[in-house]
Design an enzyme around this catalytic site. Structure first.
Site, PDB file in Angstrom:
ATOM      1  N   GLU A   1      18.019 -17.471  -8.039  1.00 27.89           N
ATOM      2  CA  GLU A   1      17.597 -16.110  -8.391  1.00 27.89           C
ATOM      3  C   GLU A   1      17.029 -16.063  -9.821  1.00 27.89           C
ATOM      4  O   GLU A   1      16.022 -15.394 -10.076  1.00 27.89           O
ATOM      5  CB  GLU A   1      18.800 -15.158  -8.223  1.00 27.89           C
ATOM      6  CG  GLU A   1      18.579 -13.725  -8.652  1.00 27.89           C
ATOM      7  CD  GLU A   1      17.468 -12.986  -7.913  1.00 27.89           C
ATOM      8  OE1 GLU A   1      16.931 -13.501  -6.919  1.00 27.89           O
ATOM      9  OE2 GLU A   1      17.099 -11.894  -8.385  1.00 27.89           O
TER      10      GLU A   1
ATOM     11  N   GLY B   1      -0.564  -1.459   6.722  1.00 34.22           N
ATOM     12  CA  GLY B   1      -0.259  -2.299   7.889  1.00 34.22           C
ATOM     13  C   GLY B   1      -1.467  -3.137   8.267  1.00 34.22           C
ATOM     14  O   GLY B   1      -2.426  -3.247   7.490  1.00 34.22           O
TER      15      GLY B   1
ATOM     16  N   LYS C   1       6.494  -4.546  -3.967  1.00 35.40           N
ATOM     17  CA  LYS C   1       7.919  -4.203  -3.917  1.00 35.40           C
ATOM     18  C   LYS C   1       8.442  -4.281  -2.497  1.00 35.40           C
ATOM     19  O   LYS C   1       9.543  -4.729  -2.256  1.00 35.40           O
ATOM     20  CB  LYS C   1       8.099  -2.792  -4.477  1.00 35.40           C
ATOM     21  CG  LYS C   1       9.539  -2.312  -4.522  1.00 35.40           C
ATOM     22  CD  LYS C   1      10.308  -3.067  -5.572  1.00 35.40           C
ATOM     23  CE  LYS C   1      11.788  -2.768  -5.545  1.00 35.40           C
ATOM     24  NZ  LYS C   1      12.557  -3.844  -6.183  1.00 35.40           N
TER      25      LYS C   1
ATOM     26  N   CYS D   1       0.820  -1.208   0.000  1.00 35.46           N
ATOM     27  CA  CYS D   1       0.000   0.000   0.000  1.00 35.46           C
ATOM     28  C   CYS D   1       0.857   1.263   0.000  1.00 35.46           C
ATOM     29  O   CYS D   1       1.943   1.284   0.560  1.00 35.46           O
ATOM     30  CB  CYS D   1      -0.878   0.047   1.243  1.00 35.46           C
ATOM     31  SG  CYS D   1      -1.787  -1.446   1.541  1.00 35.46           S
TER      32      CYS D   1
HETATM   33  C1  G6P Z   1       9.481  -8.631  -2.086  1.00 36.22           C
HETATM   34  C2  G6P Z   1      10.006  -8.146  -3.427  1.00 36.22           C
HETATM   35  C3  G6P Z   1      11.308  -8.855  -3.756  1.00 36.22           C
HETATM   36  C4  G6P Z   1      12.307  -8.663  -2.633  1.00 36.22           C
HETATM   37  C5  G6P Z   1      11.738  -9.102  -1.286  1.00 36.22           C
HETATM   38  C6  G6P Z   1      12.636  -8.657  -0.135  1.00 36.22           C
HETATM   39  O1  G6P Z   1       9.092  -9.949  -2.189  1.00 36.22           O
HETATM   40  O2  G6P Z   1       9.056  -8.374  -4.436  1.00 36.22           O
HETATM   41  O3  G6P Z   1      11.848  -8.335  -4.959  1.00 36.22           O
HETATM   42  O4  G6P Z   1      13.470  -9.397  -2.908  1.00 36.22           O
HETATM   43  O5  G6P Z   1      10.477  -8.487  -1.067  1.00 36.22           O
HETATM   44  O6  G6P Z   1      12.645  -7.254  -0.102  1.00 36.22           O
HETATM   45  P1  G6P Z   1      13.751  -6.384   0.582  1.00 36.22           P
HETATM   46  O7  G6P Z   1      13.302  -4.959   0.342  1.00 36.22           O
HETATM   47  O8  G6P Z   1      13.754  -6.727   2.035  1.00 36.22           O
HETATM   48  O9  G6P Z   1      15.052  -6.678  -0.069  1.00 36.22           O
END
Ligand code: G6P
Length: 608
Positions: free
Chosen positions: A481, A101, A603, A2
């Site tokens: 990955e 949240g 994201k 959000c």
């Molecule tokens: C989400 C995103 C991923 C990312 C993961 C961890 O699942 O879509 O692309 O790797 O969160 O996010 P962070 O911001 O903690 O690296």
């Protein structure tokens, strides 16, 4: 996840709010809405779907006003629907609330409020907040919000407006990010600085359980118990151009192509080739403290977890220190053995991932020191860690992480160098690592020139429904990955596996329809992987190989080969992942998928 944006000032707020929502689209959402104080009352417009749908709705009957809040929702409680979209109002429509949240005690609060006569419209947890504020209203919006939040359990980033206290926007946070944008005669609030970067670079990061009261003339910060808090204004160093596509069709492609520059930024000023040393200014750990570390535990989620695995291999190889890598979400709930002799390294692009943050806090609570490897400056993990290293990749907008991954790996190499030096490891080995690391950006540039060839390979495989990625040693996390990238953005089922483990299961899947992506570079695992490739070929699997330039043995065995330059083993992932990013990108675009905002993904995952 959000997104929140709020504005109070002299301008018409609707275009500012819509533009702010657009800048946060990348976070992932399923509905959007605005609430504007128009001089007569609170006007709310909201609907499911994209921001374009909201725009069409407001264009039909544009709300005028200079104070408002807006939201993009990623459903948690209640399906995506018009009614469940934010903002949410109280019974009489005076208080509009947007919320990121989860309010964990929303059911009991809802029952109490219903018993007092409040009428609920939605299935959301958020709506209890509007009714609580209505319940506590006594002439001051911030007092009513504070009283409401004192009853709330869970996490929140909120923004509230009311026509009864009309020039204010009140915000508060616990667990979810919220940043104040300080303007000239106008002020902003947002969950993400990119939402207000077009208007101001002066920001104030709110702490947990803190509130802000914004008017056009200024802002003040306080605790939920109404004790004033002083927070410094910080300057954002990003440029607006960094959050725009710059001629690329998608952010993801732009970010893949930015990687040479990002690696340079990640290592700049941190390496001393002559002595084999690395400099990291923000660790907050003395050399003696680093020498006394007995074990390193790395915590992360998603792509950052894959970077952590590469870090594990590097740190064990160069520093001879035991390293464990764990999913943050598992660590926090399994009573882990961790204490003052452990160093915890938390890796997070956003610095806001709820599980990673909670795992870090748990480790700190048990006495461990935590280092944060983050991209987002001022993020919660960056601020709460005992020390840290920024990766300096610039804003990453594509949901599928690319440049943050390679920048994380580069920074882990720099940290490995530092620790190896402090722990008295062979300086010549360090010098070689530094030399090779500096050569990586130019080598990535070379790989990016294969883009047109990768498009052709993607065309051959665009209709596939399954794909296997195999690698060994440093290339095993890259296989994971590569498979994750394909899944995330093209919705093709893909699995990453250690190449040798293939015989213990996945080999049963191999037939003439199964594409197998092999990471078979000239490193210490090379001969073994080549054998695994022959095993797949014998079963008529279709092989796409990522191989070191000029390798005839691979050319003979594979259907397609994407060449990458040679480097030393620990740095191979920085090169071998790039063709896999491009391959997923092109498969996804050929399949017509929304690459920057894949379905169901967010994201920054700020709920557990
Ligand atoms: C989400 C995103 C991923 C990312 C993961 C961890 O699942 O879509 O692309 O790797 O969160 O996010 P962070 O911001 O903690 O690296």
């Amino acid at each position: 996840m959000c997104g929140i944006i709020g504005y109070t000032g002299p301008q018409r707020c609707l275009p500012i709010l819509i533009d702010g929502l657009r800048r946060m689209e990348y976070r992932g959402y399923d509905s959007a809405g605005v609430a504007i104080i128009n001089g007569k009352g609170v006007v709310v417009k909201k609907d499911v779907g994209k921001i374009a749908a909201l725009e069409a709705l407001v264009d039909a009957d544009p709300p005028h006003g200079t104070i408002g809040i807006a939201h993009t929702r990623w459903a948690t409680h209640g399906e995506p629907s018009q009614i469940n979209s934010h903002p949410h109002l109280d019974c009489r429509g005076h208080f509009a609330v947007v919320h990121n949240g989860i309010i964990e005690n929303n059911e009991s609060l809802r029952e109490t409020l219903k018993a007092k006569g409040h009428k609920f419209r939605s299935e959301t947890d958020t709506e209890v907040l509007s009714h609580l504020i209505e319940e506590y209203w006594d002439g001051s919006l911030e007092k009513a919000v504070a009283a409401a939040l004192r009853l709330v359990e869970g996490t929140y980033g909120i923004a509230v407006v009311s026509d009864l206290d009309p020039d204010k926007v009140v915000g508060a946070r616990k667990g979810s990010p919220l940043v104040v944008g300080v303007g000239n005669g106008e002020n902003f609030i947002a969950s993400d600085v990119s939402a207000m970067l077009a208007h101001t670079k002066q920001v104030v990061y709110l702490g947990d359980e803190e509130m802000v009261i914004l008017t056009p003339r200024g802002y003040r910060t306080q605790t939920l118990n109404e004790i004033p808090v002083d927070r410094e204004i910080e300057e954002i160093t990003w440029e607006l151009s960094q959050i725009e596509k710059g001629g690329f069709p998608h952010f993801m492609l732009k970010e893949i192509f930015e990687q040479p520059k990002c690696i340079q930024n990640a290592i700049r000023g941190r390496l001393m080739e002559q002595t084999g040393e690395a400099h990291l200014g923000g660790l907050n750990l003395t050399d003696d403290e680093l020498r006394s570390v007995e074990r390193i535990v790395m915590l992360a989620c998603g792509t950052s977890w894959h970077a952590a695995m590469i870090g594990e291999y590097m740190l064990e190889e160069y520093c001879r220190i035991p390293v464990e890598v764990e999913y943050a979400s598992e660590f926090r709930y399994r009573n882990p053995v961790i204490g003052p002799n452990d160093l915890v390294i938390v890796i997070s692009q956003s610095g806001e991932t709820a599980d990673t943050l909670a795992a870090m806090r748990e480790a700190q609570r048990r006495g461990a020191r935590a280092l944060g490897i983050c991209n987002t400056v001022g993020s919660t993990i960056a601020r709460e860690a005992d020390g840290g290293i920024y990766i300096h990749a610039g804003p990453e907008i594509g949901v599928a992480s690319t440049k943050a991954f390679t920048s994380q790996v580069a920074v882990l190499a720099v940290f490995t160098l530092h620790l190896a030096h402090v722990r008295g490891m062979n300086p010549e080995v360090n010098q070689e690592l530094i030399h090779e690391l500096k050569a990586i950006p130019a080598k990535i540039e070379r790989i990016l020139k294969s883009d047109a060839q990768i498009v052709e390979i993607a065309k051959m495989f665009q209709k596939t429904t399954n794909c296997l990625y195999l690698g060994r040693g440093y290339n095993f996390p890259v296989a994971l990955e590569g498979a994750l990238k394909l899944k995330e953005i093209s919705y093709v089922h893909a699995e990453g596996y250690p190449a040798a483990e293939m015989k213990h299961g996945p080999i049963a899947l191999i037939d003439e329809k199964m594409p197998v992506v092999f990471l078979c570079t000239r490193d210490s695992a090379y001969d073994k992987v080549l054998n695994n490739m022959s095993e797949v070929r014998a079963r008529r699997g279709r092989i796409i190989a990522i191989a070191t330039e000029g390798d005839e043995s691979v050319r003979e065995r594979a259907d397609q080969v994407i060449w990458i330059p040679h480097t030393i083993d620990p740095l191979v992932p920085l090169l071998s992942v790039v063709p896999l990013q491009l391959l997923s990108y092109h498969v996804a675009t050929l399949r017509g998928c929304n690459v920057d905002q894949p379905r169901n993904l967010a994201k920054s995952v700020t709920v557990e």
